[in-house]
Design an enzyme around this catalytic site. Sequence first.
Site, PDB file in Angstrom:
ATOM      1  N   ASP A   1      -6.719   3.104   2.780  1.00  0.00           N
ATOM      2  CA  ASP A   1      -5.591   4.044   2.826  1.00  0.00           C
ATOM      3  C   ASP A   1      -4.356   3.449   3.498  1.00  0.00           C
ATOM      4  O   ASP A   1      -3.533   4.183   4.040  1.00  0.00           O
ATOM      5  CB  ASP A   1      -6.022   5.320   3.564  1.00  0.00           C
ATOM      6  CG  ASP A   1      -6.440   5.028   5.007  1.00  0.00           C
ATOM      7  OD1 ASP A   1      -6.430   3.839   5.401  1.00  0.00           O
ATOM      8  OD2 ASP A   1      -6.749   5.983   5.731  1.00  0.00           O
TER       9      ASP A   1
ATOM     10  N   CYS B   1      -6.326   0.530   7.036  1.00  0.00           N
ATOM     11  CA  CYS B   1      -7.690   0.034   7.240  1.00  0.00           C
ATOM     12  C   CYS B   1      -7.806  -0.851   8.472  1.00  0.00           C
ATOM     13  O   CYS B   1      -8.807  -0.794   9.189  1.00  0.00           O
ATOM     14  CB  CYS B   1      -8.202  -0.688   5.994  1.00  0.00           C
ATOM     15  SG  CYS B   1      -7.176  -2.067   5.457  1.00  0.00           S
TER      16      CYS B   1
ATOM     17  N   HIS C   1      -7.944  -5.776   2.319  1.00  0.00           N
ATOM     18  CA  HIS C   1      -8.582  -4.682   3.040  1.00  0.00           C
ATOM     19  C   HIS C   1      -9.415  -5.200   4.218  1.00  0.00           C
ATOM     20  O   HIS C   1     -10.094  -6.218   4.105  1.00  0.00           O
ATOM     21  CB  HIS C   1      -9.491  -3.914   2.074  1.00  0.00           C
ATOM     22  CG  HIS C   1     -10.223  -2.769   2.692  1.00  0.00           C
ATOM     23  ND1 HIS C   1      -9.615  -1.565   2.965  1.00  0.00           N
ATOM     24  CD2 HIS C   1     -11.511  -2.643   3.100  1.00  0.00           C
ATOM     25  CE1 HIS C   1     -10.506  -0.747   3.516  1.00  0.00           C
ATOM     26  NE2 HIS C   1     -11.654  -1.381   3.613  1.00  0.00           N
TER      27      HIS C   1
ATOM     28  N   HIS D   1      11.278  -0.726  -3.358  1.00  0.00           N
ATOM     29  CA  HIS D   1      10.021  -0.135  -3.838  1.00  0.00           C
ATOM     30  C   HIS D   1       8.844  -0.702  -3.035  1.00  0.00           C
ATOM     31  O   HIS D   1       8.747  -1.905  -2.855  1.00  0.00           O
ATOM     32  CB  HIS D   1       9.820  -0.452  -5.334  1.00  0.00           C
ATOM     33  CG  HIS D   1      10.913   0.078  -6.211  1.00  0.00           C
ATOM     34  ND1 HIS D   1      11.085  -0.306  -7.518  1.00  0.00           N
ATOM     35  CD2 HIS D   1      11.899   0.982  -5.954  1.00  0.00           C
ATOM     36  CE1 HIS D   1      12.119   0.327  -8.032  1.00  0.00           C
ATOM     37  NE2 HIS D   1      12.637   1.104  -7.096  1.00  0.00           N
TER      38      HIS D   1
END
Length: 220
Positions: A27, A30, A134, A214
């Site tokens: 999310d 981590c 992650h 972005h």
Amino acid sequence: MHAAPPASVAVPGGSGSVVVRRVVASDNSCLFNAVGYVVERSRDKASHLRRVIAETVAGDPEEYSEAFLGKPNKEYCAWIKDPQKWGGAIELSILSRYFGREIAAYDVQTKRCDVYGQDAGYEERVMLIYDGLHYDALAVAAFEGAPEDVDITMFDTHGSEADSIGRAAAELVAKSHEARQFTDTANFTLRCGVCQLGVKGEKEALEHAKATGHQNFGEY
């Protein structure tokens, strides 16, 4: 065909104990929640640890200069409190100092282990595992399949037990590498969630983010 990723690896001489990967949510927080698990046994520490880092950085603008942070001190402090922003080496070094413990971060792709706080004389160490995108936590379970509530997540930095746990963690990382449980961030393909542009690798994604503002990318 790649080998299956290992669930755990036995600790040499550990009477059946194993080093096991404890998964945290993907999310964007981590790293913080993995640190929360190994230090405070909670996967819900991200917002607190982001504030800790922001306060630490704001409190020492000389050490945490724009040259060190890659952005102005005040801007970094706002940035790190955003739950969509990822943490990395800077944040791990600050958290190591905050908790007074070494943080060993194992990289599945390179099989390298970076130890934050290694020269600070800390007596305990915690472990994380990183796959390129992650972070998860590493713990020692009494036996394979043991419940999480009896995990041991902090270990002495030196001694035979520390060496055995380190060897088991390194083996788990090596087997995860063999199973290709990592993302090659230099060459993976991403799509911008805002304008749908495809980019290759972390470098192009960062350049696109800088040019457009972005920030929402996904693998494809």
